[in-house]
Write a protein that holds these residues in place. Structure first.
Motif, short mmCIF file in Angstrom:
data_model
loop_
_atom_site.label_atom_id
_atom_site.label_comp_id
_atom_site.label_asym_id
_atom_site.label_seq_id
_atom_site.Cartn_x
_atom_site.Cartn_y
_atom_site.Cartn_z
N VAL A 39 4.78 8.65 -13.00
CA VAL A 39 5.12 9.71 -12.05
C VAL A 39 3.99 9.86 -11.03
O VAL A 39 2.81 9.77 -11.40
N GLY A 40 4.34 10.08 -9.75
CA GLY A 40 3.33 10.47 -8.78
C GLY A 40 3.01 9.48 -7.68
O GLY A 40 2.00 9.62 -6.99
N PHE A 41 3.85 8.46 -7.47
CA PHE A 41 3.61 7.55 -6.34
C PHE A 41 3.62 8.33 -5.03
O PHE A 41 4.34 9.31 -4.89
N ASP A 42 2.80 7.87 -4.05
CA ASP A 42 2.74 8.57 -2.76
C ASP A 42 3.98 8.31 -1.90
O ASP A 42 4.30 9.06 -1.00
N LYS A 43 4.66 7.21 -2.16
CA LYS A 43 5.97 6.96 -1.53
C LYS A 43 6.82 6.21 -2.56
O LYS A 43 6.29 5.70 -3.54
N THR A 44 8.13 6.15 -2.30
CA THR A 44 9.02 5.54 -3.31
C THR A 44 8.88 4.02 -3.31
O THR A 44 9.15 3.37 -2.31
N PRO A 45 8.44 3.44 -4.44
CA PRO A 45 8.34 1.98 -4.49
C PRO A 45 9.74 1.36 -4.48
O PRO A 45 10.67 1.95 -5.02
N GLN A 46 9.86 0.20 -3.87
CA GLN A 46 11.17 -0.46 -3.81
C GLN A 46 11.54 -1.04 -5.17
O GLN A 46 10.68 -1.61 -5.86
N VAL A 47 12.80 -0.92 -5.52
CA VAL A 47 13.29 -1.55 -6.73
C VAL A 47 13.15 -3.06 -6.57
O VAL A 47 13.49 -3.62 -5.54
N GLY A 48 12.60 -3.72 -7.57
CA GLY A 48 12.40 -5.16 -7.50
C GLY A 48 11.02 -5.54 -7.00
O GLY A 48 10.63 -6.70 -7.07
N ALA A 49 10.24 -4.54 -6.51
CA ALA A 49 8.89 -4.84 -6.02
C ALA A 49 7.96 -5.16 -7.20
O ALA A 49 8.13 -4.63 -8.29
N GLU A 50 7.00 -6.04 -6.95
CA GLU A 50 6.01 -6.33 -7.98
C GLU A 50 4.95 -5.25 -7.96
O GLU A 50 4.60 -4.73 -6.91
N PHE A 51 4.43 -4.92 -9.14
CA PHE A 51 3.31 -3.97 -9.16
C PHE A 51 2.11 -4.63 -9.84
O PHE A 51 2.24 -5.56 -10.63
N LYS A 52 0.94 -4.12 -9.48
CA LYS A 52 -0.30 -4.55 -10.13
C LYS A 52 -1.15 -3.32 -10.42
O LYS A 52 -1.02 -2.32 -9.72
N THR A 53 -2.00 -3.39 -11.42
CA THR A 53 -2.88 -2.24 -11.70
C THR A 53 -4.34 -2.65 -11.49
O THR A 53 -4.69 -3.84 -11.56
N PHE A 54 -5.14 -1.69 -11.20
CA PHE A 54 -6.58 -1.93 -11.02
C PHE A 54 -7.35 -0.65 -11.30
O PHE A 54 -6.75 0.41 -11.43
#
Length: 258
Positions: free
Chosen positions: A243-258
Motif C-alpha cells: 500500500v502507498g505507491f505515489d501513483k498507480t503502477p501499471q498492471v504487468g509492469a516489472e517492479f524492483k526493490t532497493f
C-alpha cells in the motif's frame, strides 16, 4: 538458487469453470459475489497441497480482458487449459492455447464438468487433437485431468500433476537477492490509497525497503499476504499486497526493490 513454488495460470473459454475450479481449490467463494460471474481482475492465491505450495493466478476469461490475459500467461510457469466436457473447444479455448504456446510454458488440460449429463469426454479429446493437442494415452505427451470443479472430483489428481510438471521444469529463484517481479493488480482504495498486488518472482521483498514499478515508487510500510494478513517479508512465488505507491503502477509492469 533454491526451488520456488510453481506459479500457475488457469485459462480457457468463458463459463468453462475456471473460477469455480479456483474457488474449490482455495475453499472460498469469489464466483458468486463477482459481477455476472466474470473475474474482473487478475488475483493471485497461494494454496498448500500436501505441504507443498502452489501459487495460482486467476486470469479473467472475458474478451475485454484479453490484454491482461496475455500478460498473465507470461508470468506463469505452468498453464492449465480448462475445457468443459459438455461444450468442448471454443474460440477462447483456441485463443488461450495460442497464448500458452507463445509464452512457451508447459501446460496441462483440465476437462471440467464431467458430472454434467451432456459430458462427452471422447468428443472433447478429439476436438483437442484437431488443435494438435495430443493427450497422454492418446499418442501424445500433454497431461490431463478429468474433473468436476463443482464437486471437487479429480482436483487432487490435477494438483499432483502440476507438482510433477513443476519438478520436471526445475523452477528456481535466489531468495537472498532484492525482490523483483510483476504488478498483477492495482487500484485506489478510498481509505488506504493506492493498493497493489505484487508477485515476487525472484528475491525477497521486505518491509522498510523501497519498491519501484515503472514510474511509481513507495516505501514498503504495509505488506500483506493475499488474505490481507500482515507479514514482514514475501519470498519467491508469493503474492504480496503493498500500500502507498505515489501513483498507480501499471498492471504487468516489472517492479524492483532497493
Amino acid at each position: 538458487m533454491q526451488n520456488r513454488p510453481p506459479i500457475v495460470v488457469i485459462m480457457g473459454h468463458i463459463d468453462h469453470g475456471k473460477t469455480t475450479l479456483l474457488d474449490y481449490i482455495r475453499k472460498s467463494s469469489v464466483a458468486a459475489s463477482e459481477l455476472g460471474g466474470i473475474t474482473q481482475h487478475i488475483g493471485a492465491y497461494e494454496v498448500d497441497h500436501g505441504g507443498r505450495k502452489i501459487t495460482f493466478l486467476d486470469t479473467p476469461g472475458h474478451e475485454a480482458f484479453s490484454k491482461m490475459r496475455s500478460r498473465g500467461a507470461k508470468v506463469a510457469d505452468i498453464a492449465i487449459l480448462v475445457v468443459a466436457a459438455d461444450d468442448g473447444v471454443k474460440p477462447q479455448t483456441k485463443e488461450a492455447l495460442e497464448t500458452i504456446k507463445n509464452a512457451k510454458i508447459p501446460f496441462m488440460v483440465a476437462i471440467n464438468k464431467i458430472d454434467k449429463p451432456a459430458a462427452d469426454l471422447e468428443k472433447v479429446k478429439n476436438e483437442l487433437a484437431e488443435q494438435q493437442i495430443f493427450l497422454e494415452g492418446r499418442g501424445g505427451t500433454v497431461p490431463y485431468a478429468e474433473i468436476s470443479a463443482k464437486q471437487g472430483t479429480g482436483v487432487d489428481h490435477l494438483l499432483e500433476v502440476i507438482l510433477l510438471l513443476a519438478e520436471m521444469e526445475d523452477i528456481a529463484a535466489d531468495q537472498k537477492n532484492f525482490a523483483s517481479g510483476l504488478v498483477i493488480e492495482s487500484h485506489r482504495d478510498p481509505k488506504r490509497g493506492i493498493t497493489s498486488t505484487l508477485l515476487v518472482i525472484n528475491g525477497t521483498l521486505k518491509k522498510g525497503e523501497y519498491v519501484a514499478a515503472g514510474e511509481a515508487v513507495t516505501k514498503v510500510r504495509i505488506l500483506e499476504n493475499f488474505k490481507g494478513e500482515a507479514m514482514d517479508s514475501a519470498g519467491p512465488s508469493q503474492p504480496a499486497v503493498v500500500v502507498g505507491f505515489d501513483k498507480t503502477p501499471q498492471v504487468g509492469a516489472e517492479f524492483k526493490t532497493f
